[in-house]
Design a protein around this motif. Structure first.
Motif, PDB file in Angstrom:
ATOM      1  N   ALA A 158       0.832  -1.197   0.000  1.00  0.00           N
ATOM      2  CA  ALA A 158       0.000   0.000   0.000  1.00  0.00           C
ATOM      3  C   ALA A 158       0.870   1.252   0.000  1.00  0.00           C
ATOM      4  CB  ALA A 158      -0.921   0.002   1.220  1.00  0.00           C
ATOM      5  N   VAL A 159       0.459   2.245  -0.764  1.00  0.00           N
ATOM      6  CA  VAL A 159       1.203   3.497  -0.893  1.00  0.00           C
ATOM      7  C   VAL A 159       0.742   4.462   0.191  1.00  0.00           C
ATOM      8  CG1 VAL A 159       1.736   5.448  -2.394  1.00  0.00           C
ATOM      9  CG2 VAL A 159       1.492   3.159  -3.365  1.00  0.00           C
ATOM     10  N   SER A 160       1.707   4.990   0.928  1.00  0.00           N
ATOM     11  CA  SER A 160       1.379   5.911   2.014  1.00  0.00           C
ATOM     12  C   SER A 160       1.560   7.369   1.619  1.00  0.00           C
ATOM     13  CB  SER A 160       2.241   5.610   3.245  1.00  0.00           C
ATOM     14  OG  SER A 160       3.622   5.649   2.909  1.00  0.00           O
ATOM     15  N   VAL A 161       2.584   7.659   0.807  1.00  0.00           N
ATOM     16  CA  VAL A 161       2.881   9.047   0.431  1.00  0.00           C
ATOM     17  C   VAL A 161       3.305   9.085  -1.027  1.00  0.00           C
ATOM     18  CG1 VAL A 161       4.331  11.061   0.865  1.00  0.00           C
ATOM     19  CG2 VAL A 161       3.598   9.643   2.781  1.00  0.00           C
ATOM     20  N   VAL A 162       2.870  10.120  -1.727  1.00  0.00           N
ATOM     21  CA  VAL A 162       3.278  10.395  -3.105  1.00  0.00           C
ATOM     22  C   VAL A 162       3.800  11.820  -3.162  1.00  0.00           C
ATOM     23  CG1 VAL A 162       2.517  10.654  -5.481  1.00  0.00           C
ATOM     24  CG2 VAL A 162       1.638   8.788  -4.115  1.00  0.00           C
ATOM     25  N   VAL A 163       4.942  12.022  -3.824  1.00  0.00           N
ATOM     26  CA  VAL A 163       5.503  13.369  -3.942  1.00  0.00           C
ATOM     27  C   VAL A 163       6.149  13.520  -5.312  1.00  0.00           C
ATOM     28  CG1 VAL A 163       7.647  12.601  -2.834  1.00  0.00           C
ATOM     29  CG2 VAL A 163       7.107  15.035  -2.932  1.00  0.00           C
ATOM     30  N   PRO A 164       5.859  14.596  -6.042  1.00  0.00           N
ATOM     31  CA  PRO A 164       6.507  14.829  -7.337  1.00  0.00           C
ATOM     32  C   PRO A 164       7.991  15.136  -7.170  1.00  0.00           C
ATOM     33  CG  PRO A 164       4.507  16.142  -7.100  1.00  0.00           C
ATOM     34  CD  PRO A 164       4.837  15.605  -5.758  1.00  0.00           C
ATOM     35  N   VAL A 165       8.773  14.849  -8.209  1.00  0.00           N
ATOM     36  CA  VAL A 165      10.205  15.149  -8.240  1.00  0.00           C
ATOM     37  C   VAL A 165      10.440  16.152  -9.362  1.00  0.00           C
ATOM     38  CG1 VAL A 165      12.527  14.217  -8.502  1.00  0.00           C
ATOM     39  CG2 VAL A 165      10.775  12.869  -7.354  1.00  0.00           C
ATOM     40  N   VAL A 166      10.768  17.390  -8.984  1.00  0.00           N
ATOM     41  CA  VAL A 166      10.914  18.453  -9.967  1.00  0.00           C
ATOM     42  C   VAL A 166      12.148  18.245 -10.836  1.00  0.00           C
ATOM     43  CG1 VAL A 166      11.064  20.969 -10.240  1.00  0.00           C
ATOM     44  CG2 VAL A 166       9.746  19.990  -8.353  1.00  0.00           C
ATOM     45  N   ALA A 167      13.123  17.491 -10.341  1.00  0.00           N
ATOM     46  CA  ALA A 167      14.355  17.282 -11.098  1.00  0.00           C
ATOM     47  C   ALA A 167      14.103  16.586 -12.426  1.00  0.00           C
ATOM     48  CB  ALA A 167      15.352  16.477 -10.263  1.00  0.00           C
ATOM     49  N   PHE A 168      13.042  15.774 -12.498  1.00  0.00           N
ATOM     50  CA  PHE A 168      12.731  15.039 -13.722  1.00  0.00           C
ATOM     51  C   PHE A 168      11.265  15.266 -14.084  1.00  0.00           C
ATOM     52  CE2 PHE A 168      15.868  12.572 -11.308  1.00  0.00           C
ATOM     53  CZ  PHE A 168      16.933  12.616 -12.189  1.00  0.00           C
ATOM     54  N   PRO A 169      10.966  15.536 -15.347  1.00  0.00           N
ATOM     55  CA  PRO A 169       9.570  15.696 -15.757  1.00  0.00           C
ATOM     56  C   PRO A 169       8.823  14.371 -15.670  1.00  0.00           C
ATOM     57  CG  PRO A 169      11.015  15.744 -17.664  1.00  0.00           C
ATOM     58  CD  PRO A 169      11.905  15.735 -16.469  1.00  0.00           C
ATOM     59  N   GLN A 208       4.357   6.918   7.577  1.00  0.00           N
ATOM     60  CA  GLN A 208       4.521   8.370   7.693  1.00  0.00           C
ATOM     61  C   GLN A 208       6.012   8.698   7.622  1.00  0.00           C
ATOM     62  OE1 GLN A 208       2.694  10.045  11.141  1.00  0.00           O
ATOM     63  NE2 GLN A 208       2.728  12.136  10.346  1.00  0.00           N
ATOM     64  N   PRO A 209       6.631   8.527   6.447  1.00  0.00           N
ATOM     65  CA  PRO A 209       8.086   8.670   6.331  1.00  0.00           C
ATOM     66  C   PRO A 209       8.548  10.109   6.560  1.00  0.00           C
ATOM     67  CG  PRO A 209       7.085   8.464   4.168  1.00  0.00           C
ATOM     68  CD  PRO A 209       5.989   8.213   5.163  1.00  0.00           C
ATOM     69  N   VAL A 210       9.787  10.217   7.047  1.00  0.00           N
ATOM     70  CA  VAL A 210      10.423  11.511   7.262  1.00  0.00           C
ATOM     71  C   VAL A 210      11.439  11.695   6.138  1.00  0.00           C
ATOM     72  CG1 VAL A 210      11.777  12.942   8.831  1.00  0.00           C
ATOM     73  CG2 VAL A 210      10.110  11.304   9.746  1.00  0.00           C
ATOM     74  N   PHE A 211      11.200  12.639   5.258  1.00  0.00           N
ATOM     75  CA  PHE A 211      12.040  12.800   4.074  1.00  0.00           C
ATOM     76  C   PHE A 211      11.910  14.206   3.537  1.00  0.00           C
ATOM     77  CE2 PHE A 211       7.887  12.116   2.382  1.00  0.00           C
ATOM     78  CZ  PHE A 211       7.846  12.821   1.198  1.00  0.00           C
ATOM     79  N   ILE A 212      12.786  14.546   2.595  1.00  0.00           N
ATOM     80  CA  ILE A 212      12.679  15.780   1.834  1.00  0.00           C
ATOM     81  C   ILE A 212      13.385  15.579   0.498  1.00  0.00           C
ATOM     82  CG2 ILE A 212      14.783  16.809   2.795  1.00  0.00           C
ATOM     83  CD1 ILE A 212      13.365  19.530   2.613  1.00  0.00           C
ATOM     84  N   VAL A 213      12.788  16.103  -0.557  1.00  0.00           N
ATOM     85  CA  VAL A 213      13.381  16.042  -1.899  1.00  0.00           C
ATOM     86  C   VAL A 213      13.996  17.398  -2.202  1.00  0.00           C
ATOM     87  CG1 VAL A 213      12.970  15.656  -4.338  1.00  0.00           C
ATOM     88  CG2 VAL A 213      11.723  14.313  -2.641  1.00  0.00           C
ATOM     89  N   ASP A 214      15.315  17.415  -2.378  1.00  0.00           N
ATOM     90  CA  ASP A 214      16.038  18.646  -2.681  1.00  0.00           C
ATOM     91  C   ASP A 214      16.079  18.810  -4.198  1.00  0.00           C
ATOM     92  OD1 ASP A 214      17.711  20.789  -2.954  1.00  0.00           O
ATOM     93  OD2 ASP A 214      19.230  20.060  -1.554  1.00  0.00           O
ATOM     94  N   SER A 215      15.254  19.715  -4.720  1.00  0.00           N
ATOM     95  CA  SER A 215      15.179  19.924  -6.165  1.00  0.00           C
ATOM     96  C   SER A 215      16.338  20.750  -6.691  1.00  0.00           C
ATOM     97  CB  SER A 215      13.861  20.616  -6.524  1.00  0.00           C
ATOM     98  OG  SER A 215      13.732  21.863  -5.847  1.00  0.00           O
ATOM     99  N   VAL A 216      17.099  21.394  -5.819  1.00  0.00           N
ATOM    100  CA  VAL A 216      18.238  22.193  -6.244  1.00  0.00           C
ATOM    101  C   VAL A 216      19.475  21.321  -6.427  1.00  0.00           C
ATOM    102  CG1 VAL A 216      19.761  24.111  -5.643  1.00  0.00           C
ATOM    103  CG2 VAL A 216      17.312  24.248  -5.108  1.00  0.00           C
ATOM    104  N   ASN A 217      19.739  20.474  -5.434  1.00  0.00           N
ATOM    105  CA  ASN A 217      20.915  19.601  -5.483  1.00  0.00           C
ATOM    106  C   ASN A 217      20.609  18.197  -6.008  1.00  0.00           C
ATOM    107  OD1 ASN A 217      22.734  21.542  -4.224  1.00  0.00           O
ATOM    108  ND2 ASN A 217      21.550  21.187  -2.367  1.00  0.00           N
TER     109      ASN A 217
END
Length: 319
Positions: A158-169, A208-217
């Motif tokens: 089961a999927v708990s979280v979905v987040v877009p990744v700006v680094a890739f279209p 409830q994962p603890v994460f962050i996607v850095d779109s700059v680096n």
């Protein structure tokens, strides 16, 4: 209003069971007497209670998902709905996210915001049963909704979280209950890569994962807790957490999005003010032309129906 780039100028608020989205401006002049119950500056009504909302990175588009599984994407600059779609499988929506499309990089449609333009606005929709959809709303034409993945039979998937990744279209990260983190190309519905922490640790926590996607680096920072047992869902003691860094440049990810990455894109951020105004006016004119054609076709259909009804009544009056 005079606003600074990348500085929020307002906040939108909605709550459980509310039909209205309330906007409060953050740069209004202060009053001598502070209201105990401040009134919203703008109220955006909906036909059903709002479940979740999202604003595009350029703040041009607003998406609202309601309890009846209806999703409306609004163009806030001109104040009209870009698309209205509904999930017919009677599923409950839990989150929505704007997704950068490969078409956003087209040089034929210059950017109308700080990010590449959205000639086709895309919205990623996650339901409570872990099924997720892709909603496409073109500037002209009918919107479409595509099922990217149905509800899994195995509860661990089961999927708990979905987040877009700006680094890739067309890219999005999916966090599953079994602790796996997958990168999907939503244009092809294919899993491009899976990120995993060492066997000695587990994603904290999978639901409830603890994460962050850095779109700059171009990297993913993910918290992992040291396992005390063999069970992947074992609780860890305090002070045994580790932050893992996954550098997107260290993985063969560009090949999966090579065609999209090769497309040039334009941004309004570095364009002169006059050119930016011309782009905005052209965008507004195209939007109004689309509305004019839609209303004209509706008016013609209504006139034809009235004429048919008039002929029917005239025929009934003959002896």
């Amino acid at each position: 209003m005079k606003v600074q780039p990348d500085v929020p100028a307002g906040i939108g608020v909605h709550w459980d069971g509310s039909h209205n989205l309330c906007f409060y401006l953050l740069n209004c002049p202060l009053k001598e007497k502070v209201d105990s119950d401040p009134k919203p500056d703008v109220v955006w009504p909906c036909a059903a209670p709002i479940v979740c909302s999202a604003v595009s990175s350029c703040s041009k588009y607003l998406a609202l998902a309601c309890e009846d599984a209806t999703i409306t994407i609004w163009n806030k600059h001109v104040g009209y709905p870009l698309s209205v779609t509904a999930i017919l499988e009677e599923r409950v929506i839990c989150s929505i996210h704007f997704l950068q499309s490969s078409g956003a990089a087209s040089s034929e449609t210059p950017c109308s915001c700080t990010d590449p333009a959205f000639p086709i606005v895309q919205l990623l929709v996650l339901c409570t049963d872990s099924s997720f959809y892709l909603v496409k709303a073109p500037m002209s034409g009918k919107s479409s909704i595509t099922l990217l993945a149905d509800s899994p039979e195995d509860p661990n998937l089961a999927v708990s979280v979905v987040v877009p990744v700006v680094a890739f279209p067309n890219a999005a990260l999916f966090f599953s209950w079994d602790g796996t983190v997958s990168l999907m190309n939503t244009a092809t519905s294919q899993i491009v890569y899976c990120f995993s922490v060492p066997p000695s640790h587990a994603v904290a926590s999978p639901w409830q994962p603890v994460f962050i996607v850095d779109s700059v680096n171009w990297c993913l920072l993910l918290r992992g807790d040291e396992q005390q047992q063999a069970d992947a869902f074992a609780q860890s003691t305090a002070g045994h957490s580790t932050i893992f860094l996954f550098d997107f440049n260290s993985y063969p990810l560009k090949e999966a999005f090579l065609k999209e990455l090769d497309l040039p894109f334009k941004s309004l951020q570095n364009l002169p003010l006059a050119e930016r105004c011309n782009i905005f006016l052209c965008d507004r004119q195209q939007s109004l032309l689309g509305l004019e054609e839609q209303y004209w076709s509706q008016l013609q259909a209504q006139a034809a129906a009235m004429d048919k009804e008039r002929q029917k009544v005239k025929g009934q009056k003959k002896p």
